[in-house]
Design a protein around this motif. Structure first.
Motif, PDB file in Angstrom:
ATOM      1  N   PHE A   1       0.843  -1.205   0.000  1.00  0.00           N
ATOM      2  CA  PHE A   1       0.000   0.000   0.000  1.00  0.00           C
ATOM      3  C   PHE A   1       0.873   1.247   0.000  1.00  0.00           C
ATOM      4  CE2 PHE A   1      -2.670   3.276   1.979  1.00  0.00           C
ATOM      5  CZ  PHE A   1      -3.835   3.156   1.222  1.00  0.00           C
ATOM      6  N   ARG A   2       1.958   1.212   0.765  1.00  0.00           N
ATOM      7  CA  ARG A   2       2.873   2.348   0.842  1.00  0.00           C
ATOM      8  C   ARG A   2       3.453   2.687  -0.523  1.00  0.00           C
ATOM      9  NH1 ARG A   2       8.369   1.184   0.888  1.00  0.00           N
ATOM     10  NH2 ARG A   2       8.851   2.938   2.283  1.00  0.00           N
ATOM     11  N   ASP A   3       3.753   1.654  -1.310  1.00  0.00           N
ATOM     12  CA  ASP A   3       4.359   1.881  -2.614  1.00  0.00           C
ATOM     13  C   ASP A   3       3.388   2.570  -3.563  1.00  0.00           C
ATOM     14  OD1 ASP A   3       6.876   0.419  -1.986  1.00  0.00           O
ATOM     15  OD2 ASP A   3       5.511  -1.277  -1.827  1.00  0.00           O
ATOM     16  N   PHE A   4       2.103   2.250  -3.395  1.00  0.00           N
ATOM     17  CA  PHE A   4       1.094   2.879  -4.235  1.00  0.00           C
ATOM     18  C   PHE A   4       0.951   4.364  -3.909  1.00  0.00           C
ATOM     19  CE2 PHE A   4      -3.323   4.103  -5.090  1.00  0.00           C
ATOM     20  CZ  PHE A   4      -3.373   3.859  -6.446  1.00  0.00           C
ATOM     21  N   ILE A   5       0.843   4.709  -2.612  1.00  0.00           N
ATOM     22  CA  ILE A   5       0.658   6.123  -2.277  1.00  0.00           C
ATOM     23  C   ILE A   5       1.947   6.919  -2.510  1.00  0.00           C
ATOM     24  CG2 ILE A   5      -1.280   5.799  -0.712  1.00  0.00           C
ATOM     25  CD1 ILE A   5       0.563   5.852   1.627  1.00  0.00           C
ATOM     26  N   LEU A   6       3.093   6.263  -2.421  1.00  0.00           N
ATOM     27  CA  LEU A   6       4.344   6.935  -2.797  1.00  0.00           C
ATOM     28  C   LEU A   6       4.333   7.269  -4.284  1.00  0.00           C
ATOM     29  CD1 LEU A   6       6.989   4.881  -0.793  1.00  0.00           C
ATOM     30  CD2 LEU A   6       6.574   7.339  -0.547  1.00  0.00           C
ATOM     31  N   ALA A   7       3.862   6.324  -5.099  1.00  0.00           N
ATOM     32  CA  ALA A   7       3.791   6.546  -6.535  1.00  0.00           C
ATOM     33  C   ALA A   7       2.865   7.699  -6.887  1.00  0.00           C
ATOM     34  CB  ALA A   7       3.327   5.269  -7.240  1.00  0.00           C
ATOM     35  N   MET A   8       1.838   7.921  -6.039  1.00  0.00           N
ATOM     36  CA  MET A   8       0.900   9.015  -6.262  1.00  0.00           C
ATOM     37  C   MET A   8       1.472  10.369  -5.809  1.00  0.00           C
ATOM     38  SD  MET A   8      -1.847   7.633  -7.551  1.00  0.00           S
ATOM     39  CE  MET A   8      -3.102   8.861  -7.287  1.00  0.00           C
ATOM     40  N   GLY A   9       2.662  10.349  -5.236  1.00  0.00           N
ATOM     41  CA  GLY A   9       3.278  11.579  -4.752  1.00  0.00           C
ATOM     42  C   GLY A   9       3.060  11.828  -3.282  1.00  0.00           C
ATOM     43  N   GLY A  10       2.577  10.820  -2.558  1.00  0.00           N
ATOM     44  CA  GLY A  10       2.332  10.976  -1.132  1.00  0.00           C
ATOM     45  C   GLY A  10       3.613  11.033  -0.323  1.00  0.00           C
ATOM     46  N   CYS A  11       3.608  11.860   0.726  1.00  0.00           N
ATOM     47  CA  CYS A  11       4.734  11.939   1.656  1.00  0.00           C
ATOM     48  C   CYS A  11       4.168  12.026   3.078  1.00  0.00           C
ATOM     49  CB  CYS A  11       5.607  13.155   1.372  1.00  0.00           C
ATOM     50  SG  CYS A  11       6.588  13.009  -0.143  1.00  0.00           S
ATOM     51  N   ALA A  12       5.018  11.759   4.052  1.00  0.00           N
ATOM     52  CA  ALA A  12       4.569  11.678   5.443  1.00  0.00           C
ATOM     53  C   ALA A  12       4.298  13.057   6.040  1.00  0.00           C
ATOM     54  CB  ALA A  12       5.615  10.946   6.278  1.00  0.00           C
ATOM     55  N   SER A  13       3.372  13.077   6.988  1.00  0.00           N
ATOM     56  CA  SER A  13       3.007  14.323   7.664  1.00  0.00           C
ATOM     57  C   SER A  13       3.898  14.567   8.878  1.00  0.00           C
ATOM     58  CB  SER A  13       1.539  14.270   8.109  1.00  0.00           C
ATOM     59  OG  SER A  13       1.311  13.127   8.934  1.00  0.00           O
ATOM     60  N   SER A  14       5.189  14.530   8.654  1.00  0.00           N
ATOM     61  CA  SER A  14       6.142  14.768   9.734  1.00  0.00           C
ATOM     62  C   SER A  14       6.867  16.089   9.476  1.00  0.00           C
ATOM     63  CB  SER A  14       7.168  13.628   9.803  1.00  0.00           C
ATOM     64  OG  SER A  14       7.969  13.594   8.625  1.00  0.00           O
ATOM     65  N   ARG A  15       7.407  16.656  10.522  1.00  0.00           N
ATOM     66  CA  ARG A  15       8.165  17.903  10.386  1.00  0.00           C
ATOM     67  C   ARG A  15       9.338  17.698   9.444  1.00  0.00           C
ATOM     68  NH1 ARG A  15      12.721  19.968  12.779  1.00  0.00           N
ATOM     69  NH2 ARG A  15      12.820  22.256  12.990  1.00  0.00           N
ATOM     70  N   GLU A  16      10.026  16.566   9.594  1.00  0.00           N
ATOM     71  CA  GLU A  16      11.177  16.264   8.748  1.00  0.00           C
ATOM     72  C   GLU A  16      10.781  16.244   7.273  1.00  0.00           C
ATOM     73  OE1 GLU A  16      14.394  12.614   8.011  1.00  0.00           O
ATOM     74  OE2 GLU A  16      12.741  12.392   9.439  1.00  0.00           O
ATOM     75  N   SER A  17       9.666  15.594   6.978  1.00  0.00           N
ATOM     76  CA  SER A  17       9.201  15.472   5.600  1.00  0.00           C
ATOM     77  C   SER A  17       8.851  16.829   5.001  1.00  0.00           C
ATOM     78  CB  SER A  17       7.980  14.547   5.557  1.00  0.00           C
ATOM     79  OG  SER A  17       7.392  14.539   4.277  1.00  0.00           O
ATOM     80  N   LEU A  18       8.096  17.635   5.740  1.00  0.00           N
ATOM     81  CA  LEU A  18       7.655  18.932   5.231  1.00  0.00           C
ATOM     82  C   LEU A  18       8.836  19.875   4.996  1.00  0.00           C
ATOM     83  CD1 LEU A  18       4.507  19.374   7.491  1.00  0.00           C
ATOM     84  CD2 LEU A  18       4.509  19.000   5.027  1.00  0.00           C
ATOM     85  N   LEU A  19       9.766  19.920   5.921  1.00  0.00           N
ATOM     86  CA  LEU A  19      10.924  20.796   5.763  1.00  0.00           C
ATOM     87  C   LEU A  19      11.818  20.323   4.612  1.00  0.00           C
ATOM     88  CD1 LEU A  19      11.917  21.558   9.473  1.00  0.00           C
ATOM     89  CD2 LEU A  19      10.764  23.061   7.833  1.00  0.00           C
TER      90      LEU A  19
END
Length: 351
Positions: free
Chosen positions: A166-184
């Motif tokens: 499932f993670r690979d699918f949402i990554l392919a859609m451009g999804g990223c985690a809602s973490s401070r590290e990810s956003l910055l």
């Protein structure tokens, strides 16, 4: 057979079931199929992915599960490092039929500078963020043509990236985690230019207040996205999806009701709000989990410049937050007449 048909229709009328006509155009059937696949993905995608992984583990191809697990563990932090987007997945015909089912429209109020990165603060969450998904997680609404030189990543819960396949699918859609590290990471100008990061500010908590015709958003107690914008220096862009609450009819769940307390308890434990979405079915219009065919218009507002500040004080954050709140209200009031019926009776409630 005729008697059986009459009995069936009598029962349907008693239950208030309105059946879809048999002569529906093929195009609309594909749209319904696309919406069915999408809601099944949202509601059951993770469970199906876990079952498939376990099936692989206990099959003759168990060694593939071991190889995937090793790769998974080495790749686990990619959701915090810009993700792994595949444009061919975002370009699937599935998403164009999904767009036309409601339909969903994307509207811009101004151009964006492709030399900058932007933090899209999106409202409302709705039950499952149908409009924001179509606008920012797919290319069906021609985001790249509307905003030349820009790319987009949609932010979602970090827990989704721990589910195999499932993670690979949402990554392919451009999804990223809602973490401070990810956003910055995504908003860092040294790494990226022309990046739009779409964040549903109200999150799962806001989903609990999604009811047709009502626009209640959680913003007063949301400060984290403002801090991220200040630390990265990224302009804040208010984004509002008109019609988002109208595609499902959740159960009535007023504050302190038994259902609401149960929903809040599950949300605090899992991060996901159990909404029991009520929409329509594949062959009838009254019962089911398919979204209702109701138009959604996602409007991208004017960017609000934010001065870069690596260590903002609470007072500085409050000042930027207050200005953004005014911008969001201004966007809602200026656009609601264009995209909502009986707009004079619709108010934006901010909690």
């Amino acid at each position: 057979m005729e008697a059986l048909g009459k009995t069936f229709m009598t029962i349907s009328e008693a239950l208030g079931v309105q059946w879809a006509p048999r002569d529906i155009p093929v195009e609309r059937r594909f749209q319904t199929l696309a919406a069915t696949g999408w809601i099944c993905l949202v509601l059951f995608g993770e469970a199906i992915a876990i079952c498939l992984f376990l099936k692989l583990v206990y099959s003759d191809y168990w060694w593939l599960a071991i190889i995937y697990s090793i790769w998974f563990l080495n790749d686990i932090d990619v959701c915090n490092k810009g993700g792994r987007k595949y444009e061919w997945v975002r370009n699937w015909s599935w998403w164009r039929y999904y767009r036309d089912y409601f339909p969903i429209k994307l509207v811009k109020t101004t151009d964006l500078d492709c030399s900058c990165n932007y933090l899209f603060a999106c409202f409302p969450h709705g039950v499952v963020s149908s409009g924001a998904f179509g606008a920012f997680a797919t290319n069906a609404l021609d985001f790249y043509k509307m905003f030349p030189g820009m790319t987009c990543n949609m932010i979602t819960l970090s827990g989704h990236f721990l589910v195999p396949f499932f993670r690979d699918f949402i990554l392919a859609m451009g999804g990223c985690a809602s973490s401070r590290e990810s956003l910055l990471y995504l908003l860092d100008k040294k790494r990226h230019r022309g990046k739009c990061v779409a964040l549903i500010v109200g999150g799962a908590a806001e989903a609990l207040d999604s009811h047709p015709g009502e626009y209640k958003v959680i913003l007063k107690r949301r400060r984290g996205f403002v801090r991220i914008a200040m630390q990265s220096g990224a302009p804040l862009v208010p984004v509002f999806s008109f019609g988002e609450p109208d595609v499902f009819r959740p159960f009535n769940n007023p504050e302190n009701s038994l259902l609401r307390r149960f929903q809040e308890a599950v949300r605090k434990f899992t991060g996901i709000s159990p909404m029991f979405p009520i929409g329509r079915g594949v062959f009838q219009y009254n019962y089911g989990v398919l979204p209702i065919r109701a138009p959604i218009t996602t409007v991208v507002g004017r960017p609000m410049e934010v001065v870069k500040n690596l260590e903002p004080t609470d007072e500085e954050i409050d000042a930027v937050h207050a200005e953004f709140t005014e911008r969001l209200i201004e966007l809602f009031e200026s656009e609601k007449k264009k995209h909502l019926k009986n707009s004079e009776n619709v108010q934006l409630v901010i909690t």
